[in-house]
Design an enzyme around this catalytic site. Structure first.
Site, PDB file in Angstrom:
ATOM      1  N   VAL A  91       1.447  -6.036   1.234  1.00  0.00           N
ATOM      2  CA  VAL A  91       1.454  -5.864  -0.225  1.00  0.00           C
ATOM      3  C   VAL A  91       2.775  -5.262  -0.698  1.00  0.00           C
ATOM      4  O   VAL A  91       3.378  -5.710  -1.681  1.00  0.00           O
ATOM      5  CB  VAL A  91       0.258  -5.002  -0.683  1.00  0.00           C
ATOM      6  CG1 VAL A  91       0.234  -4.877  -2.200  1.00  0.00           C
ATOM      7  CG2 VAL A  91      -1.050  -5.619  -0.194  1.00  0.00           C
ATOM      8  N   CYS A  92       3.257  -4.255   0.059  1.00  0.00           N
ATOM      9  CA  CYS A  92       4.500  -3.570  -0.318  1.00  0.00           C
ATOM     10  C   CYS A  92       5.670  -4.540  -0.412  1.00  0.00           C
ATOM     11  O   CYS A  92       6.534  -4.425  -1.281  1.00  0.00           O
ATOM     12  CB  CYS A  92       4.850  -2.500   0.702  1.00  0.00           C
ATOM     13  SG  CYS A  92       3.522  -1.342   1.001  1.00  0.00           S
ATOM     14  N   SER A  93       5.698  -5.513   0.504  1.00  0.00           N
ATOM     15  CA  SER A  93       6.841  -6.429   0.570  1.00  0.00           C
ATOM     16  C   SER A  93       6.922  -7.325  -0.649  1.00  0.00           C
ATOM     17  O   SER A  93       7.919  -8.007  -0.845  1.00  0.00           O
ATOM     18  CB  SER A  93       6.744  -7.281   1.848  1.00  0.00           C
ATOM     19  OG  SER A  93       6.844  -6.434   2.976  1.00  0.00           O
ATOM     20  N   GLU A  94       5.854  -7.345  -1.444  1.00  0.00           N
ATOM     21  CA  GLU A  94       5.895  -8.182  -2.641  1.00  0.00           C
ATOM     22  C   GLU A  94       5.737  -7.367  -3.919  1.00  0.00           C
ATOM     23  O   GLU A  94       5.631  -7.951  -4.989  1.00  0.00           O
ATOM     24  CB  GLU A  94       4.813  -9.253  -2.544  1.00  0.00           C
ATOM     25  CG  GLU A  94       5.080 -10.153  -1.365  1.00  0.00           C
ATOM     26  CD  GLU A  94       4.611 -11.563  -1.570  1.00  0.00           C
ATOM     27  OE1 GLU A  94       3.618 -11.753  -2.273  1.00  0.00           O
ATOM     28  OE2 GLU A  94       5.265 -12.460  -1.032  1.00  0.00           O
TER      29      GLU A  94
END
Lengths: 200, 201
Positions: A91-94
């Site tokens: 989730v963090c990567s987006e």
């Protein structure tokens, strides 16, 4: 009877797990480079701050090598702190690449974003480079481990931070807090709406 | 009391049966539809803008959802994207280029583009549309219903579907990543769909 009750509870848990679906779509950009740890507890920290409190000051190293303090923005810009749990996770990567698209909205609202994780600076550097870079300072809360995350009441027992947003006005007062379900990305519309409420 | 016990007794069996039925359903959508396969029977949220309704050839009374067979076109190209996906952001100018080339080659009546914003709210989809000046319809798939039905693909993902006169869809292209040069991509799609262009030999 006890065994049947146990089976009944297991069935309910199984049914509940079926309803839990991924709340994100993975970008091809991160293919093979993301560790998906699955669904974890939505939040697991104790709140220490509330809206209306003075935001605690801190100083952290950025991935560009300089030190960044919250107090340096006081009287100049509103600050949005985006705590995310960990680099190279789904989730963090987006989440942060989405903030790249609203730089103009931040500027129009006299605001800056500070991105913080408990990863070390080299890891954060590699991760944000993979995103194609971000426009806002990215700060490492690695050592003393999670000190700032803990100060803001968003350090989880496993050593990562929550997925949390703090909006701090130019006087250094907290105007909005969202300690979000760690498995889900906060809706950008809500953040923008709160940004637009901040004094300019 | 006995009746209650009987119900409690069969409940686990019912839940397990539902689990396996659900697992079978999920397995069916684990892969995106491949070339040569039928496109799944899906409902898409109807775009609000009148120009998008007109673009897709949809009646203003179509209701809150439409089906692929209602689109007036020979081919529909879906882009599954996310506002948050860096590749999708980078790819946006190419897709706009594809939209332009479709019009410039006089194919706007035959080939339509639809973007599906996977996990994106209407606000996020509109933000992407405004930022990149996207002219074709971008539809919000905030709860990932369509994304799941299309095999939980990575983004951006492109699926081109050839429509039969009966409104059935046959997948003619299904691939993740960039489309590359829009002109060459359009050549490929027209060739796969058997679309003859004016002036073509």
């Amino acid at each position: 009877m006890k065994a049947r009750h146990h089976l009944f509870k297991m069935s309910i848990l199984l049914a509940a797990s079926l309803l839990a679906t991924a709340a994100f779509a993975a970008s091809e950009r991160f293919k093979g480079q993301i560790l998906d740890a699955g669904k974890v507890a939505p939040t697991s920290s104790q709140a220490r701050l509330k809206v209306g409190d003075k935001a605690p000051d801190f100083t952290l190293p950025s991935i560009k090598g300089e030190k960044v303090s919250l107090s340096q923005f006081e009287g100049k810009q509103n600050v949005v702190i985006s705590f995310v749990p960990a680099a190279f996770t789904p989730v963090c990567s987006e989440q942060w690449p989405g903030y790249n698209m609203v730089k103009d909205i931040f500027e129009a609202n006299h605001s800056i974003m500070l991105g913080i994780t408990t990863d070390n600076a080299p890891t954060l550097f590699a991760w944000t480079e993979q995103m194609g870079g971000v426009w806002f300072p990215v700060l490492s809360d690695f050592w003393p481990h999670g000190k700032v995350s803990d100060l803001y009441g968003v350090l989880r027992p496993e050593g990562t931070s929550e997925r949390a947003l703090f909006l701090i006005d130019k006087k250094g007062v907290i105007r909005y807090i969202d300690v979000h379900d760690i498995n889900q990305r906060p809706d950008l519309a809500v953040l923008v709406r709160e940004l637009e409420k901040l004094p300019r | 009391m006995n009746r209650k016990r009987r119900i409690l007794g069969i409940l686990p069996a019912l839940v397990f049966a539902a689990f396996f039925a659900f697992a079978a359903f999920c397995a069916a959508a684990e892969q995106p539809p491949q070339e040569g396969e039928s496109f799944p029977d899906l409902k898409f949220p109807t775009p609000k803008a009148s120009e998008h309704l007109a673009y897709l050839g949809l009646d203003s009374k179509v209701g809150p959802a439409f089906k692929l067979g209602q689109v007036k076109a020979s081919v529909v190209i879906f882009e599954v994207f996310s506002m948050y996906c860096p590749y999708c952001q980078n790819e946006a100018p190419s897709i706009n280029g594809l939209y332009s080339r479709i019009a410039e080659r006089g194919l706007e009546g035959k080939i339509k583009l639809i973007g599906l914003g996977a996990g994106n709210s209407p606000y996020e989809v509109d933000l992407f549309k405004g930022k990149y000046g996207v002219q074709f319809p971008l539809l919000s798939d905030s709860d990932l219903t369509l994304h799941t039905a299309l095999g939980k693909v990575r983004t951006p993902y492109f699926i081109a579907v050839s429509l039969t006169p009966e409104g059935k869809g046959l997948v003619i292209y299904s691939r993740v990543g960039t489309i590359g040069d829009p002109e060459q991509f359009l050549d490929l799609i027209t060739q796969k769909a058997g679309i003859r262009e004016k002036g073509a030999p």
